[in-house]
Design an enzyme around this catalytic site. Structure first.
Site, PDB file in Angstrom:
ATOM      1  CG  ASP A 187       0.667  10.534  75.260  1.00  0.00           C
ATOM      2  OD1 ASP A 187      -0.061  11.202  74.515  1.00  0.00           O
ATOM      3  OD2 ASP A 187       0.329  10.153  76.411  1.00  0.00           O
ATOM      4  CG  ASP A 245      -3.173  15.172  77.493  1.00  0.00           C
ATOM      5  OD1 ASP A 245      -3.212  16.076  78.341  1.00  0.00           O
ATOM      6  OD2 ASP A 245      -3.347  15.362  76.277  1.00  0.00           O
TER       7      ASP A 245
END
Ligand code: XBP
Ligand code: MG
Length: 257
Positions: free
Chosen positions: A10, A12
């Protein structure tokens, strides 16, 4: 027996702490520039993070928090309005990256380098706009770092954002991977849900906005990935004698011993 073939990251909150001093600030700058009297405080932003995706978050704010939304909705084409506001926000976010406001989280660069050196394939699965994700990788990892990833799956490339599994399905299918042979690094419950629904195992590194989430499906929950001189704290899961997350700990986790 499952074998670690790929790490899927991922962006953020996982590669960098982008939300509080990055996206939130960029949203507020875009609102001011657009002449809107909106301001997303840290606390309000924590609530808005229940919706992933910047455009979706603006729409959610309009529907649930914005005092003059009816007036606005009757005056503009909402989809265009949101798209333009979000484009402005992306410009501000990239400026913040350039200004060095958003450093990588501990252990990220080390783990990616180790994966490359040991032939583990790398991918990105993020809800953020592709522009934001690529600018972030180039700025805080290395200018050529987008090339480290076989697939950078971002934003509207799939119909539904996390917690829907679409983005993880997309990565697994594009790389022709067996989900059993992949490990996902995430920071939020929405991300864990998305990955789990796609049949993937996850390791979580929490942050200020996600530290109280449940993560019942994660294999491991850590405060961060750690470095040789900066040990992690394990919140959930068995790390043996490890003090930082590396490929050998990933291998152990994959096989459940
Ligand atoms: C990240 C997000 C993103 C950012 C904003 O979720 O929800 O929406 O907050 O990015 P994840 P954009 O880490 O689970 O991918 O404004 O570019 O959409
Ligand atoms: Mg995240």
């Amino acid at each position: 027996m499952p074998q670690l073939h790929a790490l899927i990251f991922d962006v953020d909150g996982t590669i960098a702490e982008t939300e509080e001093t990055g996206h939130r600030v960029a949203f507020n700058r875009a609102f001011a520039q657009a002449g809107l009297d909106w301001h997303w405080s840290s606390e309000l932003y924590g609530q808005l993070l229940s919706v992933s995706g910047g455009k979706e978050r603006i729409r959610f704010y309009l529907n649930h928090f914005c005092p003059n939304s009816e007036e606005l909705k009757s005056a503009v084409d909402l989809t265009d309005f949101i798209a333009n506001l979000h484009a402005l926000k992306t410009t501000y976010f990239k400026q913040l990256l350039q200004d060095g406001q958003i450093p990588p989280r501990p252990g990220i660069l080390r783990l990616m380098r180790e994966a490359q050196a040991t032939g583990i394939r790398l991918a990105i699965a993020t809800t953020s706009a592709p522009d934001n994700a690529i600018a972030l990788l180039e700025t805080i990892l290395a200018p050529d770092s987008p090339n480290w990833f076989e697939v950078i799956a971002a934003g509207d490339i799939v119909p539904q954002k996390k917690p829907a599994p679409d983005i993880y399905h997309y990565v697994v299918q594009s790389m022709a991977l067996n989900p059993d042979d992949c490990l996902v690094i995430e920071d939020s419950q929405q991300g864990v849900e998305a990955a789990t629904q796609a049949g993937l195992k996850t390791v979580v590194t929490i942050n200020r906005y996600t530290r109280d989430q449940r993560f019942s499906d994660a294999l491991l929950v850590l405060d961060h990935l750690g470095e040789p001189d900066s040990p992690f704290r394990a919140i959930k899961g068995d790390v043996g004698n490890a003090t930082y997350f590396d490929i050998s700990l990933a291998d152990v986790l994959m096989n459940g011993h």
